[in-house]
Scaffold this motif. Sequence first.
Motif, PDB file in Angstrom:
ATOM      1  N   GLY A  11      -1.362   5.323  13.978  1.00 18.93           N
ATOM      2  CA  GLY A  11      -1.683   3.905  13.888  1.00 18.93           C
ATOM      3  C   GLY A  11      -2.729   3.478  14.898  1.00 18.93           C
ATOM      4  O   GLY A  11      -3.406   4.300  15.518  1.00 18.93           O
ATOM      5  N   PRO A  12      -2.887   2.191  15.102  1.00 17.81           N
ATOM      6  CA  PRO A  12      -3.904   1.676  16.019  1.00 17.81           C
ATOM      7  C   PRO A  12      -3.640   1.996  17.493  1.00 17.81           C
ATOM      8  O   PRO A  12      -4.549   1.986  18.295  1.00 17.81           O
ATOM      9  CB  PRO A  12      -3.865   0.160  15.808  1.00 17.81           C
ATOM     10  CG  PRO A  12      -3.038  -0.085  14.614  1.00 17.81           C
ATOM     11  CD  PRO A  12      -2.233   1.131  14.350  1.00 17.81           C
ATOM     12  N   MET A  13      -2.408   2.304  17.871  1.00 18.67           N
ATOM     13  CA  MET A  13      -2.074   2.579  19.270  1.00 18.67           C
ATOM     14  C   MET A  13      -2.121   4.072  19.601  1.00 18.67           C
ATOM     15  O   MET A  13      -1.649   4.480  20.653  1.00 18.67           O
ATOM     16  CB  MET A  13      -0.676   2.045  19.578  1.00 18.67           C
ATOM     17  CG  MET A  13      -0.510   0.555  19.406  1.00 18.67           C
ATOM     18  SD  MET A  13      -1.408  -0.369  20.623  1.00 18.67           S
ATOM     19  CE  MET A  13      -0.455  -0.013  22.063  1.00 18.67           C
ATOM     20  N   GLY A  42      -3.991 -16.928  10.876  1.00 17.96           N
ATOM     21  CA  GLY A  42      -2.790 -16.817  10.058  1.00 17.96           C
ATOM     22  C   GLY A  42      -1.643 -16.208  10.844  1.00 17.96           C
ATOM     23  O   GLY A  42      -1.713 -16.057  12.066  1.00 17.96           O
ATOM     24  N   PRO A  43      -0.597 -15.844  10.136  1.00 22.40           N
ATOM     25  CA  PRO A  43       0.542 -15.220  10.822  1.00 22.40           C
ATOM     26  C   PRO A  43       0.156 -13.845  11.377  1.00 22.40           C
ATOM     27  O   PRO A  43      -0.651 -13.139  10.786  1.00 22.40           O
ATOM     28  CB  PRO A  43       1.598 -15.093   9.721  1.00 22.40           C
ATOM     29  CG  PRO A  43       0.846 -15.137   8.444  1.00 22.40           C
ATOM     30  CD  PRO A  43      -0.369 -15.981   8.696  1.00 22.40           C
ATOM     31  N   PRO A  44       0.734 -13.467  12.516  1.00 22.86           N
ATOM     32  CA  PRO A  44       0.372 -12.185  13.118  1.00 22.86           C
ATOM     33  C   PRO A  44       0.901 -10.999  12.304  1.00 22.86           C
ATOM     34  O   PRO A  44       1.927 -11.085  11.646  1.00 22.86           O
ATOM     35  CB  PRO A  44       1.024 -12.234  14.487  1.00 22.86           C
ATOM     36  CG  PRO A  44       2.132 -13.199  14.349  1.00 22.86           C
ATOM     37  CD  PRO A  44       1.697 -14.192  13.312  1.00 22.86           C
ATOM     38  N   THR A  45       0.154  -9.899  12.350  1.00 17.55           N
ATOM     39  CA  THR A  45       0.595  -8.642  11.754  1.00 17.55           C
ATOM     40  C   THR A  45       1.461  -7.930  12.783  1.00 17.55           C
ATOM     41  O   THR A  45       1.119  -7.896  13.956  1.00 17.55           O
ATOM     42  CB  THR A  45      -0.619  -7.761  11.408  1.00 17.55           C
ATOM     43  OG1 THR A  45      -1.491  -8.498  10.559  1.00 17.55           O
ATOM     44  CG2 THR A  45      -0.205  -6.485  10.737  1.00 17.55           C
ATOM     45  N   VAL A  46       2.564  -7.352  12.361  1.00 14.96           N
ATOM     46  CA  VAL A  46       3.472  -6.679  13.281  1.00 14.96           C
ATOM     47  C   VAL A  46       3.396  -5.173  13.048  1.00 14.96           C
ATOM     48  O   VAL A  46       3.638  -4.694  11.943  1.00 14.96           O
ATOM     49  CB  VAL A  46       4.922  -7.175  13.091  1.00 14.96           C
ATOM     50  CG1 VAL A  46       5.868  -6.437  14.021  1.00 14.96           C
ATOM     51  CG2 VAL A  46       5.002  -8.665  13.329  1.00 14.96           C
ATOM     52  N   LEU A  47       3.011  -4.438  14.097  1.00 15.02           N
ATOM     53  CA  LEU A  47       2.986  -2.984  14.046  1.00 15.02           C
ATOM     54  C   LEU A  47       4.352  -2.482  14.504  1.00 15.02           C
ATOM     55  O   LEU A  47       4.873  -2.933  15.516  1.00 15.02           O
ATOM     56  CB  LEU A  47       1.916  -2.426  14.970  1.00 15.02           C
ATOM     57  CG  LEU A  47       0.480  -2.900  14.726  1.00 15.02           C
ATOM     58  CD1 LEU A  47      -0.430  -2.361  15.809  1.00 15.02           C
ATOM     59  CD2 LEU A  47       0.013  -2.452  13.360  1.00 15.02           C
ATOM     60  N   VAL A  48       4.940  -1.559  13.756  1.00 17.13           N
ATOM     61  CA  VAL A  48       6.271  -1.050  14.080  1.00 17.13           C
ATOM     62  C   VAL A  48       6.161   0.429  14.431  1.00 17.13           C
ATOM     63  O   VAL A  48       5.568   1.211  13.698  1.00 17.13           O
ATOM     64  CB  VAL A  48       7.247  -1.247  12.902  1.00 17.13           C
ATOM     65  CG1 VAL A  48       8.608  -0.674  13.232  1.00 17.13           C
ATOM     66  CG2 VAL A  48       7.357  -2.714  12.546  1.00 17.13           C
ATOM     67  N   GLU A  69       6.335   6.946  17.245  1.00 16.54           N
ATOM     68  CA  GLU A  69       5.477   7.280  16.117  1.00 16.54           C
ATOM     69  C   GLU A  69       5.329   6.047  15.239  1.00 16.54           C
ATOM     70  O   GLU A  69       6.286   5.301  15.025  1.00 16.54           O
ATOM     71  CB  GLU A  69       6.056   8.429  15.306  1.00 16.54           C
ATOM     72  CG  GLU A  69       5.938   9.760  15.996  1.00 16.54           C
ATOM     73  CD  GLU A  69       6.429  10.917  15.127  1.00 16.54           C
ATOM     74  OE1 GLU A  69       6.983  10.681  14.031  1.00 16.54           O
ATOM     75  OE2 GLU A  69       6.255  12.058  15.565  1.00 16.54           O
ATOM     76  N   PHE A  70       4.139   5.864  14.697  1.00 14.73           N
ATOM     77  CA  PHE A  70       3.827   4.710  13.862  1.00 14.73           C
ATOM     78  C   PHE A  70       4.631   4.759  12.568  1.00 14.73           C
ATOM     79  O   PHE A  70       4.761   5.808  11.941  1.00 14.73           O
ATOM     80  CB  PHE A  70       2.334   4.684  13.549  1.00 14.73           C
ATOM     81  CG  PHE A  70       1.898   3.506  12.739  1.00 14.73           C
ATOM     82  CD1 PHE A  70       2.041   2.224  13.226  1.00 14.73           C
ATOM     83  CD2 PHE A  70       1.335   3.677  11.492  1.00 14.73           C
ATOM     84  CE1 PHE A  70       1.630   1.125  12.484  1.00 14.73           C
ATOM     85  CE2 PHE A  70       0.918   2.596  10.748  1.00 14.73           C
ATOM     86  CZ  PHE A  70       1.068   1.316  11.244  1.00 14.73           C
ATOM     87  N   ASP A  71       5.197   3.618  12.178  1.00 16.17           N
ATOM     88  CA  ASP A  71       5.952   3.482  10.933  1.00 16.17           C
ATOM     89  C   ASP A  71       5.184   2.543  10.022  1.00 16.17           C
ATOM     90  O   ASP A  71       5.253   1.321  10.178  1.00 16.17           O
ATOM     91  CB  ASP A  71       7.347   2.937  11.216  1.00 16.17           C
ATOM     92  CG  ASP A  71       8.197   2.815   9.967  1.00 16.17           C
ATOM     93  OD1 ASP A  71       7.791   3.342   8.911  1.00 16.17           O
ATOM     94  OD2 ASP A  71       9.267   2.195  10.043  1.00 16.17           O
ATOM     95  N   PRO A  72       4.407   3.085   9.065  1.00 13.91           N
ATOM     96  CA  PRO A  72       3.607   2.202   8.203  1.00 13.91           C
ATOM     97  C   PRO A  72       4.453   1.310   7.309  1.00 13.91           C
ATOM     98  O   PRO A  72       3.992   0.277   6.854  1.00 13.91           O
ATOM     99  CB  PRO A  72       2.761   3.164   7.373  1.00 13.91           C
ATOM    100  CG  PRO A  72       3.357   4.498   7.525  1.00 13.91           C
ATOM    101  CD  PRO A  72       4.198   4.488   8.766  1.00 13.91           C
ATOM    102  N   GLY A  73       5.721   1.671   7.051  1.00 11.40           N
ATOM    103  CA  GLY A  73       6.600   0.837   6.234  1.00 11.40           C
ATOM    104  C   GLY A  73       6.937  -0.474   6.919  1.00 11.40           C
ATOM    105  O   GLY A  73       7.242  -1.469   6.285  1.00 11.40           O
TER     106      GLY A  73
END
Length: 100
Positions: A11-13, A42-48, A69-73
């Motif tokens: 992901g981005p991080m 707009g509303p913020p995107t949340v990276l999980v 680890e990035f969870d795209p779901g």
Amino acid sequence: MKSEDTPFEGGPMDGRVLPVLVGPTGNPPKTYRIPVPDAAGGPPTVLVYRRVPRGHSKRLGLPRGWKYEFDPGGGTGARLRWPWSKPDSRAGGKPGDTEG
């Protein structure tokens, strides 16, 4: 509070190491959510990100630290479902509801 430098993968991080607060057991939280503000207001995107073991010890197989680890779901999946919990708002109606 105590913190631990924890690496992020995917992901981005990807490749970053951030200090993450640890709980009373000395482990970081199972999920780490990062709100990213929208450029258009707009509303913020949340990276999980989900916690996974960084490695295991040879003798006992215990985790040797943690990484995320990035969870795209984005948060779908395992959630404790207690009998006294409210039904999931994403599901269509209450369990046991029948029309007619």
